[in-house]
Scaffold this active site. Structure first.
Site, short mmCIF file in Angstrom:
data_model
loop_
_atom_site.label_atom_id
_atom_site.label_comp_id
_atom_site.label_asym_id
_atom_site.label_seq_id
_atom_site.Cartn_x
_atom_site.Cartn_y
_atom_site.Cartn_z
N LYS A 1 20.74 35.20 35.61
CA LYS A 1 22.44 34.92 35.37
C LYS A 1 22.66 35.06 36.34
O LYS A 1 23.01 35.78 37.67
CB LYS A 1 22.30 35.60 34.15
CG LYS A 1 23.53 35.01 33.79
CD LYS A 1 23.32 36.55 32.36
CE LYS A 1 24.67 36.82 31.94
NZ LYS A 1 24.84 37.60 30.50
N SER B 1 25.52 35.13 26.01
CA SER B 1 26.27 34.85 27.23
C SER B 1 25.31 34.38 28.47
O SER B 1 25.50 33.49 28.69
CB SER B 1 27.09 35.58 27.86
OG SER B 1 26.99 37.01 28.24
N SER C 1 23.52 39.21 24.30
CA SER C 1 23.66 37.68 25.09
C SER C 1 22.57 37.81 25.65
O SER C 1 22.47 36.62 26.10
CB SER C 1 24.73 37.74 26.19
OG SER C 1 26.08 38.09 25.77
N1 GLN Z 1 27.78 37.08 23.15
C1 GLN Z 1 28.57 38.18 22.34
C2 GLN Z 1 29.81 38.18 22.73
O1 GLN Z 1 30.27 37.18 23.59
C3 GLN Z 1 27.47 38.96 23.59
C4 GLN Z 1 28.57 39.17 24.65
C5 GLN Z 1 27.07 39.52 25.62
O2 GLN Z 1 26.57 40.85 25.19
N2 GLN Z 1 27.21 39.47 26.76
O3 GLN Z 1 30.31 39.27 22.73
#
Ligand code: GLN
Length: 505
Positions: free
Chosen positions: A105, A179, A203
């Site tokens: 990532k 994400s 995420s």
């Molecule tokens: N996708 C979730 C959010 O936008 C979790 C984000 C993450 O875990 N980095 O909050």
């Protein structure tokens, strides 16, 4: 009357403007008006701006010029990868991950590959590897390149990267999840065998579930974060995604363990939990899960889409064939999503105010990454980040930290109820997502985000490990369950995930 309204509207705009200036976030007039409305509605206890037609977000166009990003692989039709090595990089061809290809990532430093965190404002070519990357190389892995992601790890769908949205290889009309969007899509498409993601509120698990692969959110502090760009240090974890539990477990074994460069990282073998050693051999034993008890909470199943709930119930029933006992429990999840959104965004606002470091919170003490964070802040992190951060920053300032403390107290209460469940059960099993992967363009407001993090973010708030596995298909789309275990019992979460994998349909 209208002049009173006008003046309170002006006050709200000024409040947001003051926080934006303090945090170095530049916001245009339209966004200022939008956020002033969000702040006003929050103050009035109205947490549903979408019903009033406000707060909708434009979804960026499908991949454009960024598809031609240097080093981009022609066969990556999902736009899952960003910078890649001309020749994939290995350190040794012996080790548990020999022959395993990896995408990392883009908020995790890999030597010599441009790092963007999914944001056009952020750019650095690190001269060093994050600890997790170095450990994968030591275990024999082959690093291919960097995985696309939502800007600064904010966003649950994979539609908002400044480098174009990531396509779900299972169904291009459905989001890849975020994400760690590129991590999920690259593994699902078979572009790589393994990926590293980060999980602050889901995420790793959300893209894994949307793309039908396995994802591990380890116990907080089990995996060192040196070389990782934090979103919310008290919630952030780095974890693997793979097509099977065994590969994910092998990767977790490789990257776990203390590192002096992340003073918050801990030695799991020295804690009260189960060490990871040997978990991959245990997973290979078909009778491994016999004798375990899993708790199944009524409320998240009740809150899930009927078809999702039925698919997860089916998998739980089939666990009985492997000798796993089931225990029905009641857990109160109310208020945890608000707690997550406030705690996460408030911590990111502290990072902005502190130029990349929350003192005492871990891993951010690397000059290259701090300089890149400062430049990104100067370049402007953009509306997507401002939308997430400013409402929480205003709340944090106006309540003098009380809103953050309330979120933390809610997390402590949840941790206590979870501990009570773990007195009689080894793990908790619940749907990773309460819904099927959303359609592209459908997730635009805060309220759209909530069903995606409702079952994942509580695990981050209390630091426990959670492993997501696809267990069934509904309308051709994957449904996943997650196995959640006590802190540092990551091996137990993996073993229950292994059992769920065996009973998957
Ligand atoms: N996708 C979730 C959010 O936008 C979790 C984000 C993450 O875990 N980095 O909050």
């Amino acid at each position: 009357m209208s002049s009173v309204d006008d003046s309170s509207r002006d006050d709200d705009r000024e409040t947001v403007r003051a926080q934006a200036d303090r945090l170095g976030l530049s916001v245009g007039d339209d966004l200022l008006g939008e956020l002033a409305t969000v702040v006003r509605q929050a103050a009035e206890g109205d947490a549903n701006p979408s019903e009033k037609g406000d707060g909708a977000v434009d979804v960026p166009e499908a991949p454009g010029e960024w598809m031609c990003h240097a080093g981009h692989r022609a066969e990556d039709s999902e736009n899952a990868l960003l910078a890649v090595y001309d020749e994939s990089r290995t350190r040794t061809d012996v080790g548990p991950l020999a022959g395993v290809t990896v995408a990392v990532k883009d908020n995790i430093a890999v030597r010599g590959l441009e790092m963007t965190c999914g944001s056009a404002a952020y750019s650095v070519v690190p001269s060093f590897d994050a600890t997790v990357v170095s450990r994968l190389l030591d275990a024999g892995a082959t690093i291919v390149g960097k995985a696309n992601m939502e800007p600064l790890a904010m966003g649950p769908t994979g539609e908002f990267s400044d480098f174009g949205h990531v396509t779900n290889p299972l169904d291009s009309e459905r989001v890849a999840g975020g994400s760690s969007s590129g991590s999920g899509a690259a593994v699902a498409a078979g572009t790589v065998d393994l990926a590293l993601g980060s999980d602050t509120g889901g995420s790793v698990r959300i893209p894994a579930a949307c793309c039908g692969v396995v994802g591990v959110k380890p116990t907080h502090r089990l995996v060192p974060r040196y070389g990782f760009v934090d979103f919310a240090p008290s919630l952030d974890t780095v974890g693997p995604l793979a097509r099977d539990v065994s590969t994910a477990a092998t990767a977790l074994e490789a990257i776990a363990g203390p590192d002096h460069r992340d003073p918050t990282s801990v030695d799991c073998t020295a804690s009260s939990g189960t060490p990871l050693d040997g978990v991959t051999e245990e997973l290979a034993d078909p009778d491994d899960a016999a004798g375990l008890t899993v708790a199944v909470p009524e409320s998240p199943l009740g809150r899930a889409d009927d078809r999702v709930a039925a698919a997860v119930e089916g998998a739980v029933d089939r666990l009985g064939d492997l000798g796993v006992a089931t225990d029905r429990v009641t857990l109160d999840f109310d208020g945890l999503d608000d707690a997550y959104l406030n705690v996460g965004a408030a911590e990111f606002s502290w990072l902005l105010a502190g130029s990349g470091v929350v003192r005492g919170q871990g891993s951010g003490y690397n000059e290259e990454l701090l300089a890149a964070f400062r430049s990104a802040r100067q370049n402007g992190l953009g509306d997507h980040v401002a939308r997430r951060v400013l409402p929480a920053a205003v709340l944090d300032a106006e309540t003098d930290g009380e809103a953050y403390a309330a979120g933390r107290r809610r997390a402590v209460a949840f941790a206590e109820s979870l501990a009570a469940v773990f007195e009689s059960a080894d793990a908790l099993v619940l749907p990773t997502l309460g819904v099927l992967p959303p359609r592209v363009g459908e997730t635009t407001t805060r309220e759209d985000l909530l069903p995606l993090v409702a079952n994942t973010a509580p695990c981050n708030l209390v630091g426990v490990p959670a492993v997501t596995v696809p267990v069934a298909t509904v309308d051709g789309l994957p449904v996943s369950a997650q196995a959640v275990a006590p802190r540092f019992a990551d091996a137990t979460a993996l073993r229950v995930a292994g059992a769920l994998e065996r009973v998957a349909e």
